[in-house]
Scaffold this motif. Structure first.
Motif, short mmCIF file in Angstrom:
data_model
loop_
_atom_site.label_atom_id
_atom_site.label_comp_id
_atom_site.label_asym_id
_atom_site.label_seq_id
_atom_site.Cartn_x
_atom_site.Cartn_y
_atom_site.Cartn_z
N GLY A 72 78.11 80.28 5.12
CA GLY A 72 79.05 79.77 4.13
C GLY A 72 78.59 78.50 3.43
O GLY A 72 79.26 78.01 2.53
N GLY A 73 77.47 77.97 3.83
CA GLY A 73 77.01 76.71 3.23
C GLY A 73 77.89 75.57 3.70
O GLY A 73 78.99 75.78 4.23
N ALA A 74 77.42 74.36 3.48
CA ALA A 74 78.24 73.20 3.83
C ALA A 74 79.56 73.25 3.06
O ALA A 74 80.61 72.84 3.56
N THR A 75 79.52 73.83 1.87
CA THR A 75 80.70 73.87 1.01
C THR A 75 81.87 74.62 1.66
O THR A 75 83.01 74.19 1.56
N GLN A 76 81.59 75.73 2.30
CA GLN A 76 82.68 76.45 2.95
C GLN A 76 83.32 75.59 4.03
O GLN A 76 84.53 75.63 4.24
N HIS A 77 82.50 74.77 4.67
CA HIS A 77 83.02 73.95 5.75
C HIS A 77 83.81 72.74 5.24
O HIS A 77 84.62 72.19 5.97
N PHE A 78 83.61 72.39 3.96
CA PHE A 78 84.49 71.39 3.36
C PHE A 78 85.95 71.85 3.53
O PHE A 78 86.84 71.04 3.77
N ALA A 79 86.17 73.14 3.38
CA ALA A 79 87.52 73.71 3.52
C ALA A 79 87.85 74.06 4.97
O ALA A 79 88.97 73.88 5.44
N VAL A 136 82.97 61.45 6.52
CA VAL A 136 81.93 60.68 5.81
C VAL A 136 80.75 61.59 5.46
O VAL A 136 80.56 62.65 6.07
N THR A 137 80.00 61.15 4.48
CA THR A 137 78.77 61.85 4.08
C THR A 137 77.63 60.84 4.24
O THR A 137 77.33 60.08 3.32
N PRO A 138 77.02 60.80 5.43
CA PRO A 138 76.05 59.74 5.72
C PRO A 138 74.81 59.73 4.84
O PRO A 138 74.13 58.71 4.78
N ASN A 139 74.52 60.84 4.19
CA ASN A 139 73.45 60.79 3.19
C ASN A 139 73.89 61.58 1.96
O ASN A 139 74.11 62.78 2.03
N GLU A 140 74.03 60.85 0.86
CA GLU A 140 74.42 61.49 -0.41
C GLU A 140 73.15 61.92 -1.14
O GLU A 140 72.41 61.11 -1.69
N THR A 141 72.95 63.23 -1.16
CA THR A 141 71.71 63.82 -1.64
C THR A 141 71.42 63.51 -3.11
O THR A 141 70.27 63.40 -3.52
N ILE A 142 72.48 63.40 -3.90
CA ILE A 142 72.30 63.20 -5.34
C ILE A 142 72.05 61.73 -5.66
O ILE A 142 71.15 61.39 -6.43
N ASP A 173 78.76 62.33 -4.90
CA ASP A 173 79.26 63.61 -5.39
C ASP A 173 79.65 64.56 -4.27
O ASP A 173 80.62 65.30 -4.39
N TRP A 174 78.88 64.52 -3.15
CA TRP A 174 79.19 65.48 -2.09
C TRP A 174 80.45 65.10 -1.33
O TRP A 174 81.25 65.97 -0.97
N SER A 175 80.67 63.81 -1.13
CA SER A 175 81.94 63.45 -0.47
C SER A 175 83.12 63.74 -1.40
O SER A 175 84.19 64.13 -0.93
N ALA A 233 81.18 64.34 10.03
CA ALA A 233 80.09 63.93 9.13
C ALA A 233 79.33 65.12 8.56
O ALA A 233 78.91 66.02 9.30
N ASP A 234 79.16 65.08 7.25
CA ASP A 234 78.30 66.05 6.55
C ASP A 234 76.89 65.48 6.56
O ASP A 234 76.55 64.63 5.75
N LEU A 235 76.09 65.98 7.50
CA LEU A 235 74.72 65.46 7.65
C LEU A 235 73.69 66.38 6.99
O LEU A 235 72.51 66.35 7.34
N SER A 236 74.15 67.19 6.02
CA SER A 236 73.28 68.22 5.43
C SER A 236 71.89 67.69 5.08
O SER A 236 70.89 68.34 5.35
N SER A 237 71.84 66.51 4.46
CA SER A 237 70.53 66.08 3.94
C SER A 237 69.88 64.97 4.76
O SER A 237 68.93 64.35 4.29
N THR A 238 70.34 64.77 5.99
CA THR A 238 69.64 63.77 6.81
C THR A 238 69.50 64.16 8.28
O THR A 238 68.74 63.52 9.03
N ALA A 290 71.52 74.23 6.16
CA ALA A 290 70.17 74.22 6.73
C ALA A 290 69.06 73.89 5.75
O ALA A 290 67.98 73.47 6.16
N GLN A 291 69.31 74.03 4.45
CA GLN A 291 68.20 74.17 3.51
C GLN A 291 67.42 72.90 3.16
O GLN A 291 66.69 72.89 2.18
N LYS A 292 67.59 71.86 3.98
CA LYS A 292 66.78 70.65 3.77
C LYS A 292 65.87 70.43 4.99
O LYS A 292 64.67 70.63 4.90
N ASN A 293 66.46 70.04 6.11
CA ASN A 293 65.63 69.71 7.27
C ASN A 293 65.68 70.76 8.38
O ASN A 293 65.08 70.56 9.43
N1 PMP Z 1 76.63 68.36 1.31
C1 PMP Z 1 75.47 67.76 0.98
C2 PMP Z 1 75.22 66.36 1.44
C3 PMP Z 1 74.54 68.46 0.21
O1 PMP Z 1 73.39 67.88 -0.14
C4 PMP Z 1 74.81 69.79 -0.20
C5 PMP Z 1 73.84 70.62 -0.98
N2 PMP Z 1 72.83 70.00 -1.63
C6 PMP Z 1 76.03 70.35 0.16
C7 PMP Z 1 76.90 69.62 0.94
C8 PMP Z 1 76.41 71.74 -0.26
O2 PMP Z 1 75.68 72.65 0.49
P1 PMP Z 1 75.80 74.22 0.23
O3 PMP Z 1 75.22 74.49 -1.11
O4 PMP Z 1 74.98 74.78 1.35
O5 PMP Z 1 77.21 74.59 0.32
#
Ligand code: PMP
Length: 360
Positions: free
Chosen positions: A74-81, A147-153, A101-103, A171-176, A194-197
């Motif tokens: 579902g990506g991190a996005t599905q887990h936001f919900a 919290v979003t400990p690393n804001e990818t954008i 932007d991600w938070s 914590a959304d640790l997607s990018s760290t 998963a798609q970063k580290n």
């Molecule tokens: N959170 C962070 C910090 C991200 O960098 C990203 C994607 N770049 C997402 C959430 C969203 O991830 P996804 O596209 O897997 O839903």
């Protein structure tokens, strides 16, 4: 053509050794006489592979025994919900700290499901900082603090883990995740696309404290329930088997590099090299407050927007890929996750220096 240095924010570069191993095993994986993508997720070969990946991840992050590790989709996005669905009642408050932007997106997805409250926001300074912990408006009755400990954008990374008392820290640790050692016990729930580290996209890793699973409403559809996924070992339905397998190879690769302490030393050296050059270049600029600059995502601008096109074109010709910044901030962004070697960052700095000399 040969493989370039890939600075993509995600899906991002994977370790070449991992890709080569996957390539070598593509047709015949272990004793399966088939590809890992062609065998049952409930067969003994895949179950062993999945369990080994979990063991390696637990070892790398030193995950305490009272936490479940889930390999979901579902990506991190599905887990936001899904996080508010599982951890909060609809009438309950949940606190969100906005650092980019991600938070913001996490907050938006939560709003229909919980009384989402903005506890602090750095929007007023265009997300160039982390609001001081003392300024956060938290409620001890809240379901969780997000919290979003690393804001990818924006390239903003928390310098430390905030103290939030007894309220679970989510914590959304997607990018760290896996970029340095992590004190898992300070969190209630960690999640990361998963798609970063970690591996390819389509897989999300969650680490959740067991007592929080008791909060999952019993009437939630099973597919959305963390408690149900945990009870079934992330095999409630067919998991992303290839992603899980590849993540396992990445975990082994990190262990072979010396684990997270070694990754941290390497990542720090890469970040210092790049920021050090940017700050002294008199040409490039990074807007983020120094103490919270990300080790993973380094946005930078050139003195004139008209130079962006030529910079990108010449960089690509030099084998430096995917440097275009996110449309929200413009300019460039170099994502330098675990799989980016120091030589790749050095090659980027050499190119930037040469470009500045020709265009300054
Ligand atoms: N959170 C962070 C910090 C991200 O960098 C990203 C994607 N770049 C997402 C959430 C969203 O991830 P996804 O596209 O897997 O839903």
């Amino acid at each position: 053509m040969s493989r370039g240095y890939n600075f993509s924010a995600g899906p991002a570069a994977l370790p070449e050794a991992v890709l080569r191993q996957a390539q070598a095993e593509m047709l015949e994986w272990g004793k399966a006489r088939a590809s890992v993508m062609e065998v049952s997720h409930r067969g003994k070969e895949f179950v062993a592979c999945a369990e080994e990946a979990e063991r390696d991840l637990r070892e790398l992050l030193d995950v305490p025994a009272n936490y479940k590790v889930l390999f979901l989709q579902g990506g991190a996005t599905q887990h936001f919900a899904q996080i508010p669905m599982n951890l909060a009642r609809r009438d309950q408050r949940a606190d969100y700290v906005l650092t980019g932007d991600w938070s913001e997106k996490a907050l938006k997805e939560a709003k229909p499901l919980v009384r989402a409250h903005v506890a602090a926001s750095a929007a007023d300074t265009n997300y160039d900082r982390v609001p001081a912990r003392a300024s956060w408006d938290l409620d001890p009755q809240s379901a969780y603090v997000h919290v979003t400990p690393n804001e990818t954008i924006r390239g903003v990374e928390f310098a430390d883990i905030p103290e939030v008392g007894d309220v679970p820290l989510v914590a959304d640790l997607s990018s760290t995740i896996l970029s340095r050692p992590l004190d898992v016990a300070r969190y209630g729930l960690i999640y990361a696309g998963a798609q970063k580290n970690i591996g390819p996209s389509g897989l999300v890793v969650l680490i959740v404290r067991e007592d929080l699973l008791e909060r999952c409403p019993k009437d939630l559809p099973k597919i959305f329930s963390y408690a149900e996924h945990a009870a079934q070992g992330s095999m409630l339905n067919t998991p992303n088997t290839f992603g899980w397998y590849l993540a396992g190879l990445v975990f082994k690769w990190i262990k072979a590099q010396g684990g997270l302490a070694a990754m941290a030393a390497q990542n720090r050296a890469k970040a210092e090299l790049l920021y050090g050059y940017i700050d002294t270049s008199g040409f490039y600029r990074n807007p983020v407050e120094r103490s919270v600059r990300s080790w993973m995502n380094v946005p930078f601008t050139l003195p004139r927007e008209a130079l962006d096109g030529p910079f990108l074109k010449e960089a690509e010709a030099a084998g430096l890929l995917a440097l275009k910044g996110h449309r929200a901030v413009g300019g460039m962004r170099a994502s330098i996750y675990n799989a980016m070697p120091l030589e790749g960052v050095q090659a980027l700095v050499d190119f930037m220096r040469d470009f500045a000399a020709r265009n300054g």
